[in-house]
Design a protein around this motif. Sequence first.
Motif, PDB file in Angstrom:
ATOM      1  N   ARG A  16       0.937  -1.262  -0.068  1.00  0.00           N
ATOM      2  CA  ARG A  16       0.132   0.097   0.034  1.00  0.00           C
ATOM      3  C   ARG A  16       0.904   1.195  -0.081  1.00  0.00           C
ATOM      4  N   THR A  17       0.592   2.262  -0.918  1.00  0.00           N
ATOM      5  CA  THR A  17       1.322   3.351  -1.124  1.00  0.00           C
ATOM      6  C   THR A  17       0.416   4.288  -0.734  1.00  0.00           C
ATOM      7  N   PHE A  18      -0.810   4.409  -0.887  1.00  0.00           N
ATOM      8  CA  PHE A  18      -1.564   5.561  -0.845  1.00  0.00           C
ATOM      9  C   PHE A  18      -2.774   4.926   0.137  1.00  0.00           C
ATOM     10  N   SER A  19      -3.322   5.912   1.111  1.00  0.00           N
ATOM     11  CA  SER A  19      -4.243   5.323   1.924  1.00  0.00           C
ATOM     12  C   SER A  19      -5.550   5.057   1.118  1.00  0.00           C
ATOM     13  N   ARG A  20      -6.299   4.092   1.926  1.00  0.00           N
ATOM     14  CA  ARG A  20      -7.768   3.935   1.219  1.00  0.00           C
ATOM     15  C   ARG A  20      -8.711   4.133   2.254  1.00  0.00           C
ATOM     16  N   TYR A  21      -9.923   4.725   1.973  1.00  0.00           N
ATOM     17  CA  TYR A  21     -10.984   4.909   2.888  1.00  0.00           C
ATOM     18  C   TYR A  21     -11.783   3.668   3.059  1.00  0.00           C
ATOM     19  N   THR A  49     -15.490   0.504   6.001  1.00  0.00           N
ATOM     20  CA  THR A  49     -14.377   1.562   6.167  1.00  0.00           C
ATOM     21  C   THR A  49     -13.092   0.980   6.995  1.00  0.00           C
ATOM     22  N   TRP A  50     -11.973   1.440   6.729  1.00  0.00           N
ATOM     23  CA  TRP A  50     -10.817   1.046   7.605  1.00  0.00           C
ATOM     24  C   TRP A  50     -10.744   1.401   8.885  1.00  0.00           C
ATOM     25  N   SER A  51     -11.167   2.795   8.963  1.00  0.00           N
ATOM     26  CA  SER A  51     -10.932   3.496  10.230  1.00  0.00           C
ATOM     27  C   SER A  51     -11.897   2.933  11.380  1.00  0.00           C
ATOM     28  N   PHE A  52     -13.364   2.916  11.365  1.00  0.00           N
ATOM     29  CA  PHE A  52     -14.155   2.461  12.272  1.00  0.00           C
ATOM     30  C   PHE A  52     -14.920   1.104  11.995  1.00  0.00           C
ATOM     31  N   GLY A  53     -14.775   0.557  10.831  1.00  0.00           N
ATOM     32  CA  GLY A  53     -15.212  -0.385  10.352  1.00  0.00           C
ATOM     33  C   GLY A  53     -16.796  -0.313   9.989  1.00  0.00           C
ATOM     34  N   SER A  54     -17.269   0.777   9.666  1.00  0.00           N
ATOM     35  CA  SER A  54     -18.608   1.010   9.175  1.00  0.00           C
ATOM     36  C   SER A  54     -18.687   0.212   8.050  1.00  0.00           C
ATOM     37  N   THR A  55     -19.989  -0.376   7.938  1.00  0.00           N
ATOM     38  CA  THR A  55     -20.528  -1.287   6.995  1.00  0.00           C
ATOM     39  C   THR A  55     -21.681  -0.905   6.182  1.00  0.00           C
ATOM     40  N   ARG A  56     -21.918  -1.501   5.286  1.00  0.00           N
ATOM     41  CA  ARG A  56     -23.150  -1.281   4.199  1.00  0.00           C
ATOM     42  C   ARG A  56     -23.269  -2.553   3.412  1.00  0.00           C
ATOM     43  N   TYR A  57     -24.459  -3.012   3.033  1.00  0.00           N
ATOM     44  CA  TYR A  57     -24.725  -4.208   2.412  1.00  0.00           C
ATOM     45  C   TYR A  57     -25.775  -4.045   1.221  1.00  0.00           C
ATOM     46  N   ALA A  58     -25.556  -4.857   0.169  1.00  0.00           N
ATOM     47  CA  ALA A  58     -26.851  -4.986  -0.727  1.00  0.00           C
ATOM     48  C   ALA A  58     -27.919  -5.563  -0.208  1.00  0.00           C
ATOM     49  N   VAL A  59     -29.162  -5.225  -0.711  1.00  0.00           N
ATOM     50  CA  VAL A  59     -30.362  -5.616   0.030  1.00  0.00           C
ATOM     51  C   VAL A  59     -30.305  -7.246  -0.110  1.00  0.00           C
ATOM     52  N   SER A  60     -29.587  -7.547  -1.192  1.00  0.00           N
ATOM     53  CA  SER A  60     -29.839  -9.061  -1.585  1.00  0.00           C
ATOM     54  C   SER A  60     -29.104  -9.954  -0.573  1.00  0.00           C
ATOM     55  N   VAL A  61     -28.129  -9.441   0.142  1.00  0.00           N
ATOM     56  CA  VAL A  61     -27.041 -10.033   0.722  1.00  0.00           C
ATOM     57  C   VAL A  61     -27.168  -9.792   2.277  1.00  0.00           C
ATOM     58  N   LYS A  62     -27.939  -8.869   2.664  1.00  0.00           N
ATOM     59  CA  LYS A  62     -28.119  -8.083   4.262  1.00  0.00           C
ATOM     60  C   LYS A  62     -28.945  -9.248   5.150  1.00  0.00           C
ATOM     61  N   GLY A  63     -28.364  -9.719   6.129  1.00  0.00           N
ATOM     62  CA  GLY A  63     -28.644 -10.500   6.994  1.00  0.00           C
ATOM     63  C   GLY A  63     -27.818 -11.978   6.735  1.00  0.00           C
ATOM     64  N   CYS A  93     -12.869  -8.281  -4.484  1.00  0.00           N
ATOM     65  CA  CYS A  93     -12.599  -7.244  -3.388  1.00  0.00           C
ATOM     66  C   CYS A  93     -12.038  -6.098  -4.067  1.00  0.00           C
ATOM     67  N   ALA A  94     -12.068  -4.886  -3.407  1.00  0.00           N
ATOM     68  CA  ALA A  94     -11.743  -3.716  -4.287  1.00  0.00           C
ATOM     69  C   ALA A  94     -11.236  -2.608  -3.029  1.00  0.00           C
ATOM     70  N   GLY A  95     -10.522  -1.895  -3.418  1.00  0.00           N
ATOM     71  CA  GLY A  95     -10.010  -0.605  -2.572  1.00  0.00           C
ATOM     72  C   GLY A  95     -10.553   0.581  -3.182  1.00  0.00           C
ATOM     73  N   GLY A  96     -10.820   1.505  -2.497  1.00  0.00           N
ATOM     74  CA  GLY A  96     -11.383   2.717  -2.987  1.00  0.00           C
ATOM     75  C   GLY A  96     -11.300   3.894  -2.128  1.00  0.00           C
ATOM     76  N   THR A  97     -11.420   5.054  -2.606  1.00  0.00           N
ATOM     77  CA  THR A  97     -11.294   6.368  -1.918  1.00  0.00           C
ATOM     78  C   THR A  97     -12.901   6.887  -1.459  1.00  0.00           C
ATOM     79  N   ALA A  98     -13.699   6.215  -1.732  1.00  0.00           N
ATOM     80  CA  ALA A  98     -15.068   6.523  -1.380  1.00  0.00           C
ATOM     81  C   ALA A  98     -15.985   5.177  -0.773  1.00  0.00           C
ATOM     82  N   TYR A  99     -16.667   5.530   0.069  1.00  0.00           N
ATOM     83  CA  TYR A  99     -17.558   4.419   0.928  1.00  0.00           C
ATOM     84  C   TYR A  99     -18.749   4.333   0.054  1.00  0.00           C
ATOM     85  N   SER A 100     -18.766   3.741  -1.046  1.00  0.00           N
ATOM     86  CA  SER A 100     -19.686   3.576  -1.996  1.00  0.00           C
ATOM     87  C   SER A 100     -20.141   2.179  -2.355  1.00  0.00           C
ATOM     88  N   GLY A 101     -21.149   2.002  -3.027  1.00  0.00           N
ATOM     89  CA  GLY A 101     -21.775   1.017  -3.762  1.00  0.00           C
ATOM     90  C   GLY A 101     -21.545   0.925  -5.190  1.00  0.00           C
TER      91      GLY A 101
END
Length: 122
Positions: free
Chosen positions: A27-32, A52-66, A96-104
């Motif tokens: 890792r050279t650059f941080s990823r959100y 998110t790496w920092s606090f572990g906030s999560t989000r899921y697609a409706v199809s897999v939630k639960g 798996c993917a890394g990005g700068t945005a917490y996005s779907g």
Amino acid sequence: QVQLVESGGGLVQAGGSFRLSCVVSGRTFSRYAMGWFRQAPGKGREFVAAITWSFGSTRYAVSVKGRFTISRDNAKNAVYLQMNGLKPDDTAVYYCAGGTAYSGSSSLYDYWGQGAQVTVSS
């Protein structure tokens, strides 16, 4: 330079479980955020889960939630996807993917793993 290496895919009957792993190195650059996406035959790349790496906030697609749980181990630079209660519709190549945005949206991730095939039989 960032490299993502996945492992843990395979074949399972409906109702079974898998755990996918993604290890990030160089890792050279941080990823959100880290995310999991999947692509089934004839479909586009679909959002599954993100964290998110920092606090572990999560989000899921409706199809897999639960059923699916995304987690991370910051000390190991690893992200996991625990998949329970698998259905035939879950059959896909998982990335798996890394990005700068917490996005779907896959367009907001710029580093990708090689993909892991998960096949769920009916």
